[in-house]
Enzyme design. Structure first.
Site, PDB file in Angstrom:
ATOM      1  N   ASP A 170      76.256  60.935  42.039  1.00 52.48           N
ATOM      2  CA  ASP A 170      76.344  62.026  42.734  1.00 52.48           C
ATOM      3  C   ASP A 170      76.979  61.468  44.000  1.00 52.48           C
ATOM      4  OD1 ASP A 170      76.085  64.589  43.490  1.00 52.48           O
ATOM      5  OD2 ASP A 170      74.218  64.115  44.563  1.00 52.48           O
ATOM      6  N   ASP A 188      69.135  64.140  45.324  1.00 56.25           N
ATOM      7  CA  ASP A 188      70.271  63.545  45.011  1.00 56.25           C
ATOM      8  C   ASP A 188      70.124  62.849  43.710  1.00 56.25           C
ATOM      9  OD1 ASP A 188      71.865  64.783  47.248  1.00 56.25           O
ATOM     10  OD2 ASP A 188      71.044  63.057  48.553  1.00 56.25           O
ATOM     11  N   GLU A 238      80.651  64.730  39.094  1.00 56.96           N
ATOM     12  CA  GLU A 238      81.126  66.158  39.375  1.00 56.96           C
ATOM     13  C   GLU A 238      82.534  66.318  39.524  1.00 56.96           C
ATOM     14  OE1 GLU A 238      77.035  68.224  41.312  1.00 56.96           O
ATOM     15  OE2 GLU A 238      78.671  67.557  42.579  1.00 56.96           O
TER      16      GLU A 238
END
Ligand SMILES: [Zn+2]
Length: 394
Positions: free
Chosen positions: A201, A365, A285
Site C-alpha cells: 500500500d 495502512d 493498487e
C-alpha cells in the site's frame, strides 16, 4: 525452478556534445517541437472541419512534402520526424483511454512550450535482418562516442555496458546536460521462486507499507531536498520577471528538481529490487492518475512518483520472472482484512482501523496492504504463473 524471461530495460548515458553538435541538437529540439505543435493543430482542424481523425500514418505520409516546403527539416533524421507523430498519437490514445475510464480531468493533448519538450528519438537501433546495429546510437571509437545521425559522433560516458538488444535511443536534455537513453530487450535467467507473496500500500505518511508489516519511509535526503526547493522557489517568486537574476534562480530550481528526481529514482530502484528479490507475487493498487485530486499538491506529486515506481517494479519483476498485479483500489481502506466487513466507520482515524463487525484492530495502512494482497490472491491463487510480468486487473 528457474526459467527464462524477457524484459524491457533502459540504459542512460551522459553525452558530451561539441558546440556545433549541441547547436544541432537544440535545433532538432526546436524543429521537432514545432512539428508536434503543427501536427496537433492539423489533427484538431481535420476533426473540426471534416469530423475526421488523422492517424500517425496519415501525417507521416506528408513528411516528404514537408521537407520540400521547409528544407530545414532535411537536417533531421527521418525516423526522428516520424516519431514526433507517433508521440502525438500516443498522447491522443492515452487521452481517449482516460476519457473512457471516466476521468474527471482527462487533459486534451496540449501544445508544447519550450520547457515541455526535451527529447527526440531514433526508433530503430537494431537491424534484425543483418543482426547488427543500424547507424542510430551505435557505439563507435571503442565506445568513446555514439553515432547520432545528422548530428555526428557524440562523446559519451558508457559507465556500464548495454545489455540485450537495443531497440531505440532517445536523446534527452536534462536542464543543462544531455543524455542518450537506450531501450533494450533483455533476456535472462529468472530468479528462483521464494514461495512468498506481498501486498503493497503506498501512502503519503510512509512511502509504502507491506502486508508483512514493513513500513518503508520516504528517505530523509528527499525531504531535505524538498525543503531546499521551497526556499529556492520563493526566491524566484521574489525576483521580477524577465531579469537575468531571475533566470539564474529558475535554473537553480530546475537543478534541484533534477537532484530530487535522481534521488527518488535511486530510491525506487532499491525498494523495487528488495520486493522483487523476496516475493514471487507483488500486489498493489491500480493508480487512477486521471483522477488526481487537484487541490492536494502533496498527494498528486506522490501519485506521479508511485506511477514511476510501479513501472520500475514491473520491469524488474518481468526480468526476474515475478508477477506484479494491480488490483481494484475500491474500499481497500474501509474493508476489514479479517472478516471482510466493509464500512466507513471501520476507519476511525487516518492511522487506525477498528472493525465494527468483528473488532479487529490494526494500523489502517497495514490492513489495506493485506486487502490488496488478498485481492491479488483471488486472481492468482498459485502466486506466479509461467509467463511472469505485470498484470493490471480492473
Ligand atoms: Zn472485521
Amino acid at each position: 525452478m528457474r526459467g527464462v524471461a524477457t524484459a524491457v530495460k533502459t540504459f542512460r548515458y551522459r553525452l558530451y556534445p561539441t558546440r556545433p553538435q549541441e547547436a544541432a541538437m537544440f535545433e532538432t529540439l526546436r524543429l521537432t517541437r514545432t512539428l508536434y505543435n503543427a501536427g496537433l493543430e492539423q489533427r484538431r482542424e481535420a476533426y473540426r472541419k471534416h469530423g475526421k481523425t488523422l492517424s500517425a500514418y496519415d501525417q507521416q505520409k506528408e513528411l516528404t512534402a514537408l521537407k520540400e516546403a521547409c528544407p530545414e527539416y532535411s537536417g533531421v533524421y527521418s525516423h526522428v520526424l516520424q516519431d514526433v507523430f507517433d508521440r502525438l498519437d500516443r498522447a491522443y490514445k492515452s487521452f481517449f483511454s482516460r476519457v473512457n475510464k471516466g476521468a474527471k480531468r482527462a487533459g486534451f493533448p496540449r501544445f508544447k512550450g519550450r520547457d515541455r519538450w526535451d527529447s527526440f528519438k531514433f526508433k530503430q537501433c537494431w537491424d534484425n535482418k543483418k543482426d547488427d546495429w543500424t547507424t542510430c546510437g551505435k557505439p563507435v571509437d571503442e565506445g568513446r562516442r555514439i553515432n547520432v545521425p545528422k548530428i555526428g559522433a557524440v562523446k559519451v560516458k558508457l559507465h556500464r555496458p548495454l545489455e540485450g538488444k537495443p531497440k531505440s535511443v532517445q536523446i534527452v536534455l536534462d536542464v543543462d546536460q544531455w543524455y542518450a537513453v537506450y531501450t533494450c530487450e533483455v533476456t535472462g535467467q529468472t530468479l528462483p521462486e521464494t514461495g512468498s507473496s506481498v501486498g503493497v500500500d503506498v501512502g503519503t505518511t510512509w512511502f509504502a507499507i507491506t502486508s508483512d508489516g514493513e513500513f518503508v519511509d520516504n528517505p530523509r535526503y528527499l525531504k531535505s531536498s524538498l525543503k531546499k526547493l521551497r526556499v529556492q522557489q520563493r526566491r524566484v517568486a521574489r525576483r521580477g520577471k524577465g531579469k537575468n537574476r531571475r533566470r539564474k534562480a529558475v535554473q537553480i530550481v530546475a537543478k534541484t528538481h533534477r537532484k530530487i528526481r535522481r534521488q527518488r529514482l535511486d530510491f525506487h530502484h532499491k525498494t523495487a529490487r528488495g520486493l522483487v528479490n523476496e516475493h514471487d507475487l507483488i500486489a498493489h493498487e491500480e493508480l487512477k492518475v486521471g483522477n488526481m485530486v487537484k487541490s492536494n499538491l502533496a498527494r498528486s506529486i506522490s501519485d506521479v512518483g508511485w506511477a514511476s515506481f510501479f513501472l520500475i517494479l514491473s520491469s524488474k519483476a518481468a526480468e526476474a520472472g515475478r508477477k506484479v498485479v494491480a488490483v481494484n483500489p475500491m474500499y481497500t481502506s474501509q474493508q476489514c482484512s479479517k472478516c471482510g466487513h466493509t464500512c466507513r466507520e471501520n476507519r476511525i482515524s487516518q492511522a487506525r482501523f477498528v472493525c465494527v463487525g468483528c473488532g479487529w484492530a490494526e494500523n489502517a495502512d497495514l490492513n489495506a496492504a493485506k486487502n490488496i494482497l488478498q485481492r491479488a490472491r483471488i486472481l492468482w491463487p498459485s502466486g506466479v504463473n509461467e509467463s511472469g510480468g505485470s498484470h493490471v486487473v480492473a
